[in-house]
Design a protein around this motif. Structure first.
Motif, short mmCIF file in Angstrom:
data_model
loop_
_atom_site.label_atom_id
_atom_site.label_comp_id
_atom_site.label_asym_id
_atom_site.label_seq_id
_atom_site.Cartn_x
_atom_site.Cartn_y
_atom_site.Cartn_z
N LEU A 34 -3.05 -11.32 -0.19
CA LEU A 34 -2.32 -10.08 -0.40
C LEU A 34 -1.24 -10.21 -1.47
N GLY A 35 -1.41 -11.14 -2.39
CA GLY A 35 -0.46 -11.26 -3.49
C GLY A 35 -0.39 -9.97 -4.27
N GLY A 36 0.81 -9.51 -4.57
CA GLY A 36 1.00 -8.27 -5.30
C GLY A 36 0.94 -7.02 -4.44
N ALA A 37 0.78 -7.19 -3.13
CA ALA A 37 0.69 -6.03 -2.23
C ALA A 37 2.03 -5.29 -2.17
N ASP A 38 1.94 -4.01 -1.94
CA ASP A 38 3.10 -3.15 -1.77
C ASP A 38 3.90 -3.59 -0.54
N ASP A 39 5.23 -3.46 -0.60
CA ASP A 39 6.09 -3.86 0.51
C ASP A 39 5.68 -3.19 1.82
N ARG A 40 5.30 -1.92 1.76
CA ARG A 40 4.89 -1.22 2.99
C ARG A 40 3.61 -1.80 3.58
N GLU A 41 2.71 -2.26 2.73
CA GLU A 41 1.48 -2.90 3.22
C GLU A 41 1.81 -4.24 3.88
N ILE A 42 2.70 -4.99 3.27
CA ILE A 42 3.14 -6.26 3.86
C ILE A 42 3.79 -6.00 5.21
N TRP A 43 4.61 -4.96 5.30
CA TRP A 43 5.27 -4.58 6.55
C TRP A 43 4.21 -4.29 7.63
N LYS A 44 3.18 -3.55 7.25
CA LYS A 44 2.12 -3.22 8.20
C LYS A 44 1.39 -4.47 8.68
N VAL A 45 1.13 -5.41 7.77
CA VAL A 45 0.46 -6.66 8.15
C VAL A 45 1.33 -7.43 9.14
N ALA A 46 2.62 -7.50 8.88
CA ALA A 46 3.53 -8.20 9.79
C ALA A 46 3.51 -7.56 11.17
N LEU A 47 3.57 -6.25 11.22
CA LEU A 47 3.53 -5.55 12.51
C LEU A 47 2.20 -5.77 13.23
N ARG A 48 1.12 -5.62 12.50
CA ARG A 48 -0.22 -5.72 13.08
C ARG A 48 -0.51 -7.10 13.66
N HIS A 49 0.03 -8.15 13.01
CA HIS A 49 -0.31 -9.51 13.40
C HIS A 49 0.84 -10.27 14.06
N GLY A 50 1.94 -9.59 14.32
CA GLY A 50 3.04 -10.21 15.05
C GLY A 50 3.85 -11.23 14.27
N TYR A 51 3.96 -11.02 12.96
CA TYR A 51 4.76 -11.92 12.13
C TYR A 51 6.20 -11.43 12.01
N VAL A 52 7.10 -12.37 11.80
CA VAL A 52 8.47 -12.06 11.40
C VAL A 52 8.53 -12.29 9.89
N LEU A 53 8.96 -11.29 9.16
CA LEU A 53 9.03 -11.40 7.71
C LEU A 53 10.18 -12.30 7.28
N VAL A 54 9.91 -13.14 6.29
CA VAL A 54 10.93 -13.99 5.69
C VAL A 54 10.92 -13.68 4.21
N THR A 55 12.08 -13.24 3.70
CA THR A 55 12.16 -12.78 2.32
C THR A 55 13.58 -12.90 1.80
N LYS A 56 13.70 -12.87 0.48
CA LYS A 56 15.00 -12.74 -0.18
C LYS A 56 15.13 -11.34 -0.79
N ASP A 57 14.15 -10.49 -0.53
CA ASP A 57 14.05 -9.16 -1.13
C ASP A 57 14.80 -8.13 -0.28
N GLU A 58 15.78 -7.47 -0.86
CA GLU A 58 16.55 -6.47 -0.12
C GLU A 58 15.74 -5.20 0.19
N ASP A 59 14.59 -5.01 -0.47
CA ASP A 59 13.76 -3.85 -0.17
C ASP A 59 13.30 -3.83 1.28
N PHE A 60 13.09 -5.01 1.86
CA PHE A 60 12.67 -5.07 3.25
C PHE A 60 13.80 -4.68 4.20
#
Length: 76
Positions: A34-60
């Motif tokens: 999912l390299g280059g995926a939109d932040d909202r898509e990454i958010w959905k993947v995290a929710l769907r698969h039970g991940y905690v996001l780790v980032t330095k990006d303030e958009d999240f």
């Protein structure tokens, strides 16, 4: 409960082996294809698969304000 981390693109995928013992089954967004995926898509993947996001990006941070936290945030 073991936290499963999802590292986003502003962090290196080389971190995954370094955190594997403490955070097994963690992933990097590029290793999921999912390299280059939109932040909202990454958010959905995290929710769907039970991940905690780790980032330095303030958009999240904005996404967390508008959409709620990703799974297990309270355990961090």
């Amino acid at each position: 409960m073991t936290l499963r981390l999802l590292l986003v693109e502003n962090l290196s995928e080389r971190l995954i082996p370094l955190i594997a013992e403490r955070f097994p089954n963690s992933q990097h967004i590029r290793l999921l294809g999912l390299g280059g995926a939109d932040d909202r898509e990454i958010w959905k993947v995290a929710l769907r698969h039970g991940y905690v996001l780790v980032t330095k990006d303030e958009d999240f941070l904005l996404l967390s304000v508008t959409r709620g936290c990703t799974p297990n945030r309270s355990a961090v």
